[in-house]
Design an enzyme around this catalytic site. Structure first.
Site, PDB file in Angstrom:
ATOM      1  CG  HIS A   1      -2.130  -0.828   1.070  1.00 38.44           C
ATOM      2  ND1 HIS A   1      -3.292  -0.392   0.485  1.00 38.44           N
ATOM      3  CD2 HIS A   1      -2.349  -2.113   1.413  1.00 38.44           C
ATOM      4  CE1 HIS A   1      -4.185  -1.372   0.488  1.00 38.44           C
ATOM      5  NE2 HIS A   1      -3.627  -2.427   1.046  1.00 38.44           N
TER       6      HIS A   1
ATOM      7  CE  LYS B   1     -14.337   6.081  -0.278  1.00 35.26           C
ATOM      8  NZ  LYS B   1     -13.744   6.471   1.033  1.00 35.26           N
TER       9      LYS B   1
ATOM     10  CE  LYS C   1      -7.503  13.696  -0.479  1.00 32.15           C
ATOM     11  NZ  LYS C   1      -7.447  12.448  -1.213  1.00 32.15           N
ATOM     12  NE  ARG C   2      -5.231  10.067   9.455  1.00 27.54           N
ATOM     13  CZ  ARG C   2      -4.912   9.182  10.398  1.00 27.54           C
ATOM     14  NH1 ARG C   2      -5.641   8.098  10.554  1.00 27.54           N
ATOM     15  NH2 ARG C   2      -3.887   9.392  11.194  1.00 27.54           N
TER      16      ARG C   2
ATOM     17  CB  THR D   1     -10.578   4.552  -2.264  1.00 28.00           C
ATOM     18  OG1 THR D   1     -10.309   4.914  -0.898  1.00 28.00           O
ATOM     19  CG2 THR D   1      -9.800   3.305  -2.631  1.00 28.00           C
TER      20      THR D   1
ATOM     21  CE  LYS E   1      -3.879  10.736   2.441  1.00 32.56           C
ATOM     22  NZ  LYS E   1      -4.626  10.094   1.338  1.00 32.56           N
TER      23      LYS E   1
END
Ligand SMILES: *Cc1c(COP(=O)(O)O)cnc(C)c1O
Length: 804
Positions: A355, A657, A545-546, A653, A551
């Protein structure tokens, strides 16, 4: 608990009253909402149990191969609506509850979020469980029943505060305690010679793992699989001699020690938790799961040698990698197989999903710790390693390659490399998006890939369309049904029938109406929860998101500051009103991530209260991101922010969505964004920034962020404003180090991507001015992302890896 007096085929209105009286212990007049919630779940669960038993019987009768999904995380969320929809009982339950003066939606909100995971990896496991059942594949999920899952996040004065999440405090009506399914899990001790000439591990400490089962029902109730979560008990829960001698606390010490194993989920995402307790958790759940799998196989098949014909074990990341050594131990020490035969069986049975490529995120354990806790497994790891290194030598690999392939990291303090153990012990090693899989071959596993060139394969992630379209966005689902019929409900790729209608103004209007209603509902919720007033006609721009530097929430925030400056300097321009929505948790020990949350809140306070922006820009940080909050925000988003530094997000992911719900993506060529672009078309997505190759090239050949920042007036102004305390007048130095980090190193290349990000945002604004065109592109997104259903992903695992 008295048994249900009614057969489960009776009408729901009779069943639920019976359950309320006899199992909840309340009559209709005395029952409170929570009693009705429990009765609703138990009534539904009874219906599910019939299918569960039928599914299990079918698997035994057919002698089918089973899939075992081992994951330290399952980010499940609420189950009531999921189970009702999949059992096709939503309308009936809704009616029955109404007749009793109750609102199903209100009861649903009483269910706590089962948050036994951090983020994407745990949510993937939950989507996979649902798809396995929906595809009628016999499967078990194995994990830990954490008493405290992911922490609850509160925002105090802009700072993240972590509170324990007590999701089990009112009991959990979904689960079944299976105290009879229990295994002994050893730690420490020594390895001794056994009577049969082999060896035997004599652990110093033994804890009991016992199973707690939750049924997982698939779409249209086709199959019900089991999520088996392990809880821990002391073999000797109370030492009566100590208790009677007056040591009341010491007498319970064993039970307390066992309970501490399953107490908390480690709240770190994309960084390994180095503590001994974590290794104990990993071994605890891996050993219990492997013992359970082997026990079931031998019970029904009698012959341990047929294990790979009947069992497929998938390791979700390296957290369960020690299962490779545990399976070897059982085969060799308990079932008396030769080491080489055991090794072949193990490899044929086990597969591993990687991952992350972040080198700091690859799990490894100090060798002395591993050896002290798991002395027999240490021997097995050495024995595996000598075989692997012999193969590497035979293949002519050189010293550097051999050092990289070794299961033991010899550079500095010796450590056991869990990724190498998982790779060596698996017949399949998969990445989770095409780019990620390519990079795996080029970077972390370059040498292992040379040695075992057919092992790495790609399985691009997916999300279940039941939860992430049908449940979270029922109004959009209805509009789609009216437009193209029902086929997409069973096969998400049939959403492509929408392509023919993408430019249809009537459909565009209906899709827009649905989104506006979803935005109103979100605005309502945020008004209630946070006292905010949002304009539902503004563009809703979401990054949820985290919180992690890779990110790049910080890129988005700096763009917000630059936009704020622009709006104030040029109020006469035709600005698009925008609401920037942030949500996400930071690992409690991750200083910069927590500072970014504070910055988001500081920026929000300043911008939202400045009358000179006239409501054209709002910044919102919504506390306590979890599955249920995602289900509220995603259907209300116009724009999806997927802006990680290229090469760093394995797949994502969240991106899938949003697109499935018709948000347009602004994103980098990273993870699954690339495959989303390929499917929706480059005209229907806003791509910006460096490619993964360009990032690697810049990192290798030198990169001067200060020159870039000083050369971009908008960026320089925003960075200096933040650094100088414009948004933190109470503590002007608060963000100085964070901004110095950008100027001096900028590992995540915000500076390099800033101008192209801003340009992409202005293209977003331009498109927003043409609502017809926006709607067409939104429909094209919905139409072309059915491929990102986790049904497709699981179908590929089943065909290519598991052979089921
Ligand atoms: C989907 C999901 C994630 C993963 O989001 P990414 O944007 O892919 O990181 C994390 N947390 C929750 C609650 C989710 O639903």
């Amino acid at each position: 608990m008295p048994r249900n007096a009614q057969p489960s085929s009776a009408p729901i209105e009779e069943l639920i009253i019976d359950v309320l009286r006899h199992r909840v212990g309340k009559d209709e007049r005395a029952a409170k909402s929570h009693d009705w919630y429990t009765a609703t779940v138990l009534t539904l669960r009874d219906k599910i149990i019939d299918r569960w038993m039928e599914s299990t019987r079918r698997t035994y009768d057919a002698g089918s191969k089973r899939v075992y999904y081992l994951s330290l995380e399952f980010l499940i969320g609420r189950l009531l609506r999921d189970a009702l929809n999949n059992m096709d009982l939503t309308q009936e339950m809704d009616r029955v509850l109404k007749e009793n003066g109750l609102d199903l939606a209100v009861l649903e909100d009483l269910e706590p979020d089962a948050a036994l995971g951090n983020g994407g990896l745990g949510r993937l496991a939950a989507c996979f469980m649902e798809s396995l059942a929906s595809l009628d594949i016999p499967a078990y999920g194995y994990g830990i029943r954490y008493v405290n899952g992911m922490f609850r996040q509160r925002i105090d004065d802009g700072w993240q505060v972590e509170l324990p999440e007590t999701w089990l405090s009112h009991g959990n009506p979904w689960e079944f305690d299976r105290r009879e399914s229990a295994y002994r899990i050893g730690f420490g001790g020594e390895v001794v010679a056994s009577a049969d000439g082999g060896v035997q591990w004599r652990p110093a400490e033994v804890i009991e793992a016992s199973a707690v089962d939750t049924p997982v029902v698939g779409w249209r109730g086709k199959r019900v699989n089991t999520l088996r979560l392990w809880t821990a008990h002391a073999l000797d829960p109370i030492r009566l001699d100590a208790f009677n001698a007056g040591d009341h606390v010491g007498a319970l010490e064993n039970e307390a020690r066992a309970a501490s194993l399953v107490r908390v989920l480690y709240p770190a995402d994309s960084t390994p938790a180095g503590q001994e307790l974590r290794l104990r958790q990993e071994f605890f759940f891996s050993s219990a799961s492997i013992q359970d799998i082997v026990r079931r196989h031998v019970q029904y098949e009698k012959d341990i040698r047929t294990l790979p014909d009947k069992v497929a074990i998938q390791l979700n990341d390296t957290h369960p990698a020690v299962a490779v050594a545990e399976l070897m131990r059982l085969l060799v020490d308990e079932h008396q197989l030769e080491f080489d035969e055991a090794w072949e069986l193990t490899k044929k049975t086990v597969a591993y999903t990687n991952h992350t490529l972040l080198p700091e995120a690859l799990e490894s354990w100090p060798l002395p710790l591993f050896e002290r806790l798991l002395p027999r497994h240490m021997q097995i790891v050495y024995a595996i390693n000598s075989r692997v290194l012999r193969e590497a030598g035979k293949a002519g690999l050189d010293g550097d390659a051999i050092a990289a392939i070794s299961l033991i990291d010899e550079g500095g303090e010796r450590r056991v490399r869990m990724a190498n153990l998982a790779f060596a012990g698996a017949h399949s090693v998969n990445g989770v998006a095409a780019l990620h899989t390519d990079l795996m071959k080029q970077t972390v596993f370059a040498h292992l890939h040379r040695l075992y060139p057919t092992r790495i394969n790609n399985k691009t992630n997916g999300v279940t369309p039941r939860r992430w379209l049908m449940q979270c966005n029922p109004a959009l689902t209805r509009v789609i049904r009216d437009a193209i019929g029902d086929a997409f409900l069973d096969d998400a790729e049939k959403l492509s029938d929408l392509n023919a209608l993408a430019a249809d103004p009537v459909l565009g209007e209906r899709v827009a109406e649905v989104r506006r209603a979803n935005k109103l509902a979100l605005a309502d919720y945020l008004k209630r929860e946070m006292g905010l007033r949002l304009n539902p006609d503004a563009l809703f721009d979401a990054q949820i998101k985290r919180i992690h530097e890779y990110k790049r929430q910080l890129l988005n925030l700096i763009e917000a500051v630059a936009l704020y400056d622009q709006i104030r300097s040029h109020p006469e321009r035709d600005w698009v009103p925008r609401v920037k929505i942030f949500a996400g948790k930071a690992a409690p020990s991750y200083h910069n991530a927590k500072l970014i949350i504070k910055l988001a809140n500081d920026i929000a306070r300043r911008i939202n209260s400045d009358p000179s922006v006239g409501g054209l820009l709002k910044v919102v940080f919504v506390p306590n991101y979890n599955v249920s909050l995602a289900e509220r925000i995603i259907p209300a988003a116009d724009l999806s922010e997927q802006i990680s530094t290229a090469g760093m997000e394995a797949s994502g992911t969240g991106n899938m969505k949003f697109a499935l719900n018709g948000a347009l993506t602004i994103g980098t060529l990273d993870g699954a964004n690339i495959e989303i672009m390929e499917r929706v078309g480059a005209d229907n997505i806003f791509i910006f920034g460096l490619t993964a190759d360009e990032v690697a090239e810049k990192r290798a050949n030198g990169y001067d962020p200060r020159a870039i920042i000083e050369g971009s007036p908008e960026l320089a102004q925003a960075v200096h404003a933040i650094a100088n305390g414009v948004f933190s007048p109470d503590d002007p130095a608060r963000y100085r180090d964070l901004m110095e980090g950008l100027l001096n190193s900028d590992w995540f290349m915000l500076a390099a991507d800033f101008d192209s990000y801003c340009a992409a945002q202005r293209k977003v604004d331009l498109l927003w001015q043409d609502q017809n065109m926006w709607r067409t592109k939104a429909i094209r997104n919905i139409a072309n992302v059915g491929w990102f259903s986790s049904d497709r992903t699981i179908g590929e695992y089943a065909r290519d890896i598991w052979g089921v």
